[in-house]
Design a protein around this motif. Structure first.
Motif, mmCIF file in Angstrom:
data_model
loop_
_atom_site.group_PDB
_atom_site.id
_atom_site.type_symbol
_atom_site.label_atom_id
_atom_site.label_comp_id
_atom_site.label_asym_id
_atom_site.label_seq_id
_atom_site.Cartn_x
_atom_site.Cartn_y
_atom_site.Cartn_z
ATOM 1 N N PRO A 165 0.820 -1.229 0.000
ATOM 2 C CA PRO A 165 0.000 0.000 0.000
ATOM 3 C C PRO A 165 0.852 1.276 0.000
ATOM 4 O O PRO A 165 0.497 2.254 -0.670
ATOM 5 C CB PRO A 165 -0.844 -0.127 1.274
ATOM 6 C CG PRO A 165 -0.950 -1.602 1.491
ATOM 7 C CD PRO A 165 0.404 -2.143 1.075
ATOM 8 N N LEU A 166 1.972 1.274 0.709
ATOM 9 C CA LEU A 166 2.847 2.443 0.712
ATOM 10 C C LEU A 166 3.463 2.651 -0.671
ATOM 11 O O LEU A 166 3.448 3.769 -1.203
ATOM 12 C CB LEU A 166 3.964 2.290 1.745
ATOM 13 C CG LEU A 166 5.064 3.350 1.637
ATOM 14 C CD1 LEU A 166 4.592 4.675 2.203
ATOM 15 C CD2 LEU A 166 6.344 2.885 2.290
ATOM 16 N N GLY A 168 13.641 -2.865 -0.817
ATOM 17 C CA GLY A 168 12.913 -2.066 0.158
ATOM 18 C C GLY A 168 13.879 -1.528 1.185
ATOM 19 O O GLY A 168 14.779 -2.244 1.631
ATOM 20 N N MET A 169 13.712 -0.272 1.555
ATOM 21 C CA MET A 169 14.537 0.343 2.604
ATOM 22 C C MET A 169 13.664 0.526 3.827
ATOM 23 O O MET A 169 12.547 1.045 3.731
ATOM 24 C CB MET A 169 15.087 1.687 2.146
ATOM 25 C CG MET A 169 15.939 2.380 3.207
ATOM 26 S SD MET A 169 16.428 4.056 2.729
ATOM 27 C CE MET A 169 17.585 3.698 1.420
ATOM 28 N N GLN A 184 9.282 0.099 9.595
ATOM 29 C CA GLN A 184 8.684 1.077 8.689
ATOM 30 C C GLN A 184 9.472 1.172 7.390
ATOM 31 O O GLN A 184 10.674 1.406 7.391
ATOM 32 C CB GLN A 184 8.638 2.450 9.358
ATOM 33 C CG GLN A 184 8.023 3.522 8.491
ATOM 34 C CD GLN A 184 8.048 4.885 9.158
ATOM 35 O OE1 GLN A 184 8.711 5.099 10.165
ATOM 36 N NE2 GLN A 184 7.333 5.821 8.589
ATOM 37 N N GLN A 185 8.781 0.992 6.262
ATOM 38 C CA GLN A 185 9.425 1.149 4.972
ATOM 39 C C GLN A 185 9.580 2.626 4.665
ATOM 40 O O GLN A 185 8.633 3.402 4.763
ATOM 41 C CB GLN A 185 8.627 0.465 3.861
ATOM 42 C CG GLN A 185 9.356 0.503 2.532
ATOM 43 C CD GLN A 185 8.699 -0.333 1.462
ATOM 44 O OE1 GLN A 185 7.827 -1.157 1.736
ATOM 45 N NE2 GLN A 185 9.124 -0.120 0.227
ATOM 46 N N VAL A 186 10.811 3.018 4.265
ATOM 47 C CA VAL A 186 11.082 4.426 3.985
ATOM 48 C C VAL A 186 11.619 4.648 2.567
ATOM 49 O O VAL A 186 11.836 5.791 2.166
ATOM 50 C CB VAL A 186 12.059 5.037 5.021
ATOM 51 C CG1 VAL A 186 11.454 5.001 6.419
ATOM 52 C CG2 VAL A 186 13.407 4.337 4.999
ATOM 53 N N GLY A 187 11.822 3.575 1.814
ATOM 54 C CA GLY A 187 12.313 3.728 0.453
ATOM 55 C C GLY A 187 12.059 2.487 -0.374
ATOM 56 O O GLY A 187 11.713 1.422 0.152
ATOM 57 N N PHE A 188 12.252 2.632 -1.687
ATOM 58 C CA PHE A 188 11.963 1.541 -2.610
ATOM 59 C C PHE A 188 12.703 1.788 -3.922
ATOM 60 O O PHE A 188 12.893 2.935 -4.340
ATOM 61 C CB PHE A 188 10.457 1.491 -2.883
ATOM 62 C CG PHE A 188 10.033 0.445 -3.878
ATOM 63 C CD1 PHE A 188 9.977 -0.888 -3.518
ATOM 64 C CD2 PHE A 188 9.677 0.799 -5.170
ATOM 65 C CE1 PHE A 188 9.565 -1.858 -4.432
ATOM 66 C CE2 PHE A 188 9.265 -0.152 -6.094
ATOM 67 C CZ PHE A 188 9.209 -1.491 -5.714
ATOM 68 N N PHE A 216 12.364 5.700 -4.892
ATOM 69 C CA PHE A 216 11.902 6.796 -4.034
ATOM 70 C C PHE A 216 12.337 6.600 -2.597
ATOM 71 O O PHE A 216 12.585 5.487 -2.147
ATOM 72 C CB PHE A 216 10.374 6.975 -4.105
ATOM 73 C CG PHE A 216 9.567 5.871 -3.476
ATOM 74 C CD1 PHE A 216 9.360 5.807 -2.093
ATOM 75 C CD2 PHE A 216 8.965 4.901 -4.264
ATOM 76 C CE1 PHE A 216 8.597 4.804 -1.519
ATOM 77 C CE2 PHE A 216 8.194 3.889 -3.703
ATOM 78 C CZ PHE A 216 8.018 3.842 -2.321
ATOM 79 N N VAL A 217 12.445 7.716 -1.904
ATOM 80 C CA VAL A 217 12.588 7.776 -0.455
ATOM 81 C C VAL A 217 11.423 8.636 0.010
ATOM 82 O O VAL A 217 11.150 9.685 -0.582
ATOM 83 C CB VAL A 217 13.944 8.390 -0.037
ATOM 84 C CG1 VAL A 217 14.011 8.589 1.465
ATOM 85 C CG2 VAL A 217 15.104 7.514 -0.514
ATOM 86 N N VAL A 218 10.715 8.195 1.031
ATOM 87 C CA VAL A 218 9.505 8.895 1.464
ATOM 88 C C VAL A 218 9.827 10.274 2.034
ATOM 89 O O VAL A 218 10.930 10.529 2.534
ATOM 90 C CB VAL A 218 8.699 8.077 2.506
ATOM 91 C CG1 VAL A 218 8.208 6.763 1.919
ATOM 92 C CG2 VAL A 218 9.502 7.846 3.767
#
Length: 153
Positions: free
Chosen positions: A24-25, A55-56, A61-65, A82-84
């Motif tokens: 979802p993120l 995935g980062m 908590q995922q903060v990047g992809f 991306f990085v959130v």
């Protein structure tokens, strides 16, 4: 296919296990991005299932992809990086791309490409070179495909 790999830096982890991804993120970020605006969640799931994904995470908590579309032998296409918000500006995007480039699959590929209209300086620092040769690179572009396809489904 290789086993899942992990890179660590301070309290952050980059993991190639697709089962750990927060779909979802990833969908939310991509659906609101300039390059994949309007993309549907089923399309995101399919793209992840058919790619090498990174995935980062900070804790759980995922903060990047980042995602690499590849044949695992000769070619790879880096995309959806991306990085959130709130986590940018700390070198995490660079670390994410460098981790992708260190993956054994990418190290043996003859060519890894990407298309981007943002942060070209970041990709240049990570070893990518701009191709500026007349009729050298061709593509079919459908920037509104997600709007058309998702509404039709």
């Amino acid at each position: 296919m290789s086993e899942h790999l992990i890179w660590r830096r301070d309290d952050l982890v980059i993991d190639t296990d697709p089962n750990r991804l927060n779909i979802p993120l990833v969908h939310d970020v991509l659906a609101h991005s300039t390059w994949a605006g309007g993309i549907g969640i089923d399309t995101v799931r399919t793209s992840i299932a058919n790619s090498l994904c990174f995935g980062m995470y900070r804790g759980s908590q995922q903060v990047g992809f980042a995602r690499v579309v590849t044949d695992h032998a000769t070619f790879g296409y880096l995309c959806d990086v991306f990085v959130v918000d709130g986590q940018r500006g700390h070198g995490l995007g660079r670390w994410l791309i460098e981790s992708c480039n260190q993956h054994p699959t990418l190290l043996k590929l003859r060519r890894v490409m990407l298309t981007t209209s943002s942060a070209p300086w970041l990709y240049a620092r990570c070893g990518f070179e701009a191709i500026a040769r007349g009729d050298f690179v061709w593509h079919i572009s459908r920037p509104d495909i997600y709007t058309k396809v998702e509404k039709a489904e």
